[in-house]
Design an enzyme around this catalytic site. Structure first.
Site, PDB file in Angstrom:
ATOM      1  N   ASP A 292      98.541 -10.865  22.586  1.00 57.99           N
ATOM      2  CA  ASP A 292      98.769 -11.317  23.950  1.00 57.99           C
ATOM      3  C   ASP A 292      97.806 -12.485  24.190  1.00 57.99           C
ATOM      4  O   ASP A 292      96.877 -12.729  23.411  1.00 57.99           O
ATOM      5  CB  ASP A 292      98.581 -10.185  24.962  1.00 57.99           C
TER       6      ASP A 292
HETATM    7  C1  NOJ Z   1      99.922 -12.220  29.380  1.00 51.68           C
HETATM    8  C2  NOJ Z   1     100.813 -11.060  29.639  1.00 51.68           C
HETATM    9  O1  NOJ Z   1     100.082  -9.860  29.462  1.00 51.68           O
HETATM   10  C3  NOJ Z   1     102.047 -11.001  28.763  1.00 51.68           C
HETATM   11  O2  NOJ Z   1     102.903 -10.007  29.263  1.00 51.68           O
HETATM   12  C4  NOJ Z   1     102.736 -12.328  28.714  1.00 51.68           C
HETATM   13  O3  NOJ Z   1     103.869 -12.246  27.892  1.00 51.68           O
HETATM   14  C5  NOJ Z   1     101.758 -13.368  28.218  1.00 51.68           C
HETATM   15  N1  NOJ Z   1     100.630 -13.446  29.125  1.00 51.68           N
HETATM   16  C6  NOJ Z   1     102.400 -14.751  28.091  1.00 51.68           C
HETATM   17  O4  NOJ Z   1     102.692 -15.245  29.338  1.00 51.68           O
END
Ligand code: NOJ
Length: 769
Positions: A292
């Site tokens: 992530d």
């Molecule tokens: C952080 C988030 O936790 C995740 O769900 C998301 O896909 C990513 N950022 C990218 O935006």
């Protein structure tokens, strides 16, 4: 550019393959896979270590090919082969421009993958995932994913950061809005259809790769505080939390995103047991794993070392691609030279990323998803918008309807009151990053359009979203700002009371701003903000019938409201066309049929609260109140405010007793549980019939109820239908203390009903043979 030439360059010879690489080559299982293996092997044979590491680097485009949050020089990095993919860059023109650099300027001309959070729709936004789950309509959910993928791919994207399948039992956690709720069975079914909807066969240019997230257990963050630690037994993990991820993997999800959280002492991003033992060895996952956002560099704050150390840990654990941190790009080569990672570690990850690009057809045509024509004709089409409206109307949950307050007549004086009554931007919900907020109609506009000119509909704000301006600002960001009225609260309420007094009925549009749930939006008080409650009280005092239209991304504590307001329609955040859909339901053009995919607590102290809890050694008697030395509270009953599966209709349904085809079930055969459901009211309606079981004696403790099936049926007034569920040994399996997936012979209860708290039951025995 001459892409054929580029492709032929990629395909020449395998001479440079390293021994380590040869060792990582997997045996082919079918022709397609054999072709892919050969292609990727040939390509990797020509790649330098730097180029391999480049494939593992995912940067944010920040809607520009020059400049982004972390990577300051995206264009030159693409040309140097230092970027494997970009996310949050949209439109065929921009994506083509970036891709052109990759496939004309970089040495090996390897195309990039383009991702984004395509979560509940794209430009046509659909209800938030928690709302979609409330439809209990798998076909509908799959179709929303299909439309989302069609629009997103028409805009140049090929990789969706969806489905989010984290189980959530703590409504304080804001990301509950992105989830399918508390139940692993419902969650797994939804995970499966979301993957199917997004990916299809992954062949056409309107399908995209799914990325199941957040692996794993992110929804169990302690105290409901985002990004917080998770500590969990293997029983709960395997029997509940891991199941929807597995369902998405089994459905063929091409990639997975690691969660931010610490799991039993090792953050997921560096958790080899999770990413390699469970995901790859136990489940056979063949896709690639992406961290992530900054998940790799966040391992530094977790306390696992410096950037070099944590990057090596993450790669070795099984995180193949590094989103945003650039820890891999900056440190993996040094780690390789110092023996902290091996070339096999890098090759493994690189191979998986290249395979994903191969599966998407990007080596055949890197511009496969760059059609300006499609962008013009396939996004926000009238058909998609109509579908969004229809879908939204299936997700609303009627929580209360005393005195048949609803449906409303399309006539007379209607006062819309509340800070959420005239804001279109707040309607689409948390992850509607591409929605056209400016053109999204507000509830007021929707009601006016649907009611026609026989109704006189007025609006008064009545209160701010929250008394505290800072909280309001934080709960309505990203273009969803709601204006404030800075006059004394009493004056603002007084205006609304005057409007209410002139009306035949009041529609109170209250609840959360759409950014009060979602990422980084945890709350400890999960009620309607106090200032809105004071408004509601004042409205009720007018004696006019009040309908509470509740906007929320989480279960709210609405005990007082439930006791005092005659009608409550929970509308979550319903997407681009929510305004019309809410009007459709309020005026009775559509009969509400949503059912809660998550328990609504009486108060926040009951959280986490969920229907499939364990019995304990000292259970409280059913419907009991406080009893000394039982498992309960002094100040509140154990009951929820609204149970899992609950939702009313404008009509009523009756259920017959449950009939079982046999009192015994033999392994390898099935028994059938049947009920007759009758529409006893005067309006056609849909009912979701739910099947639960209970394993009465187990080698480990088993939940008091577990959802095992559901069917949504439509019934005309007076009509009856038989609804049957087959139950097999497979349905009764669970992971025992040795983590073996088994069904244990013995007695089971079976329950069927309209929700988890209102069921008819029967009993059967699972025989050993
Ligand atoms: C952080 C988030 O936790 C995740 O769900 C998301 O896909 C990513 N950022 C990218 O935006």
């Amino acid at each position: 550019m001459n892409f054929k030439k580029a492709l032929s360059l990629i395909c020449i010879g395998t001479a440079g393959a390293t021994l380590a690489f040869a060792q990582t080559k997997r045996p082919a299982v079918n022709t397609d896979e054999a072709k892919m293996n050969a292609f990727v092997s040939q390509l990797m044979a020509k790649m330098t270590v730097d180029e391999k590491i480049g494939q593992l680097n995912l940067v944010t485009g920040g809607e520009a090919t020059t400049g982004s949050v972390v990577s300051t020089d995206v264009e030159s990095k693409i040309a140097k082969g230092q970027i494997g993919g970009i996310f949050s860059l949209t439109t065929p023109q921009r994506i083509r421009k970036a891709q052109e650099i990759a496939v004309t300027k970089s040495r090996l001309k390897i195309p990039m993958i383009f991702g984004q959070d395509v979560i509940h729709g794209y430009k046509t936004s659909f209800p938030i995932p928690l709302a979609l789950a409330a439809s209990w309509d798998l076909d509908l959910i799959q179709r929303t994913a299909r439309v989302a993928a069609t629009e997103a791919t028409a805009d140049g994207l090929n990789w969706a950061y969806s489905p989010m399948v984290d189980i959530v039992r703590d409504a304080r956690w804001g990301r509950v809005a992105e989830s399918s709720g508390e139940d692993e069975y419902l969650g797994s079914q939804i995970a499966r259809v979301m993957v199917k909807g997004l990916q299809g066969d992954l062949k056409g240019n309107n399908t995209m790769m799914a990325c199941v997230k957040h692996f794993a257990l992110y929804g169990a963050a302690e105290s409901g505080r985002d990004y917080n630690t998770t500590d969990m037994s293997l029983d709960r993990m395997y029997n509940v939390y891991l199941k929807p991820y597995k369902a998405a993997i089994d459905a063929g999800a091409g990639s997975a995103m690691v969660s931010f959280n610490d799991i039993n002492g090792t953050p997921a991003t560096a958790n080899k047991w999770l990413l390699t033992d469970v995901l790859r060895k136990q489940w056979g996952f063949k896709g690639f794993v992406v961290s992530d956002y900054t998940g790799v560099s966040e391992l530094i704050e977790h306390g696992l070392g410096d950037l070099q150390q944590v990057s090596a840990l993450a790669l070795k654990a099984g995180t193949d691609m590094d989103m945003v941190s650039e820890g891999y790009l900056k440190t993996l080569k040094t780690s390789l030279q110092q023996g902290k990672v091996t070339i096999a570690d890098i090759n493994n990850a690189c191979r998986l990323v290249l395979e994903a690009k191969y599966k998407l057809g990007l080596f055949q045509d890197p511009y496969k998803y760059c059609s300006e024509e499609r962008a013009k004709t396939e996004i926000m089409t009238p058909a998609n918008m109509k579908f969004s409206r229809d879908a939204a109307s299936q997700t609303f949950v009627l929580l209360k309807n005393a005195n048949k307050t609803l449906p409303l007549k399309k006539a007379g004086n209607i006062a819309v009151i509340g800070p959420l009554g005239n804001t279109g931007a707040n309607m689409p919900g948390t992850w509607a990053v591409n929605a056209d907020l400016a053109t999204t109609p507000s509830l007021l506009e929707g009601l006016k359009a649907v009611a026609g000119n026989k109704a006189n509909i007025t609006y008064s704000m009545g209160s701010n979203l929250t008394a505290d301006a800072t909280l309001q600002k934080n709960g309505t960001m990203f273009g969803r700002e709601i204006p404030r009225d800075d006059r004394p609260e009493a004056e603002v309420i007084e205006d609304a009371v005057k409007a209410a007094k002139k009306a035949d009925v009041v529609i109170a549009a209250l609840g959360e701003g759409s950014e009060m749930s979602g990422e980084s939006s945890s709350r400890t008080d999960i009620g309607i903000p106090d200032v809105q409650k004071r408004l509601l009280e004042a409205l009720l005092k007018t004696g006019k019938p009040v309908v509470l239209v509740l906007f929320t991304g989480r279960p709210l504590t609405i005990k007082w409201e439930s006791e005092n307001v005659p009608a409550i329609l929970n509308v979550w955040f319903g997407g681009s066309q929510a305004a019309y859909a809410i009007a459709d339901v309020l005026f009775g053009d559509v009969n509400p049929s949503g059912k809660l995919p998550i328990t609504f607590p009486q108060n926040v102290g009951q959280v986490p609260i969920y229907y499939s809890h364990k019995n304990t050694g000292r259970p409280l008697a059913k419907n009991g109140w406080f009893t000394k030395f039982r498992s309960d509270y002094l100040d509140v009953s154990n009951d929820p405010q609204y149970p899992f599966g609950f939702g009313l209709s404008y009509t009523t349904f009756s259920y017959s007793d449950v009939k079982l085809s046999s009192a015994t079930l033999r392994p390898g055969s099935t028994i059938t549980a049947t009920v007759t459901v009758t529409n006893t009211g005067s309006m056609e309606g849909k009912e979701t019939v739910q099947l639960y079981t209970r394993d009465l004696v187990g080698s480990t403790t088993r939940p008091v109820m577990e959802l095992k099936g559901f069917k949504k049926v439509s019934l005309k007034p007076g009509e009856s239908k038989q609804v049957s569920f087959n139950i097999s040994e497979e349905d009764l399996k669970f992971y025992n203390a040795q983590l073996k997936y088994v069904a244990e012979p013995g007695d089971f209860k079976v329950f069927v009903g309209p929700n988890s708290a209102d069921v008819k039951e029967s009993k059967f025995t699972l025989l050993s043979k």
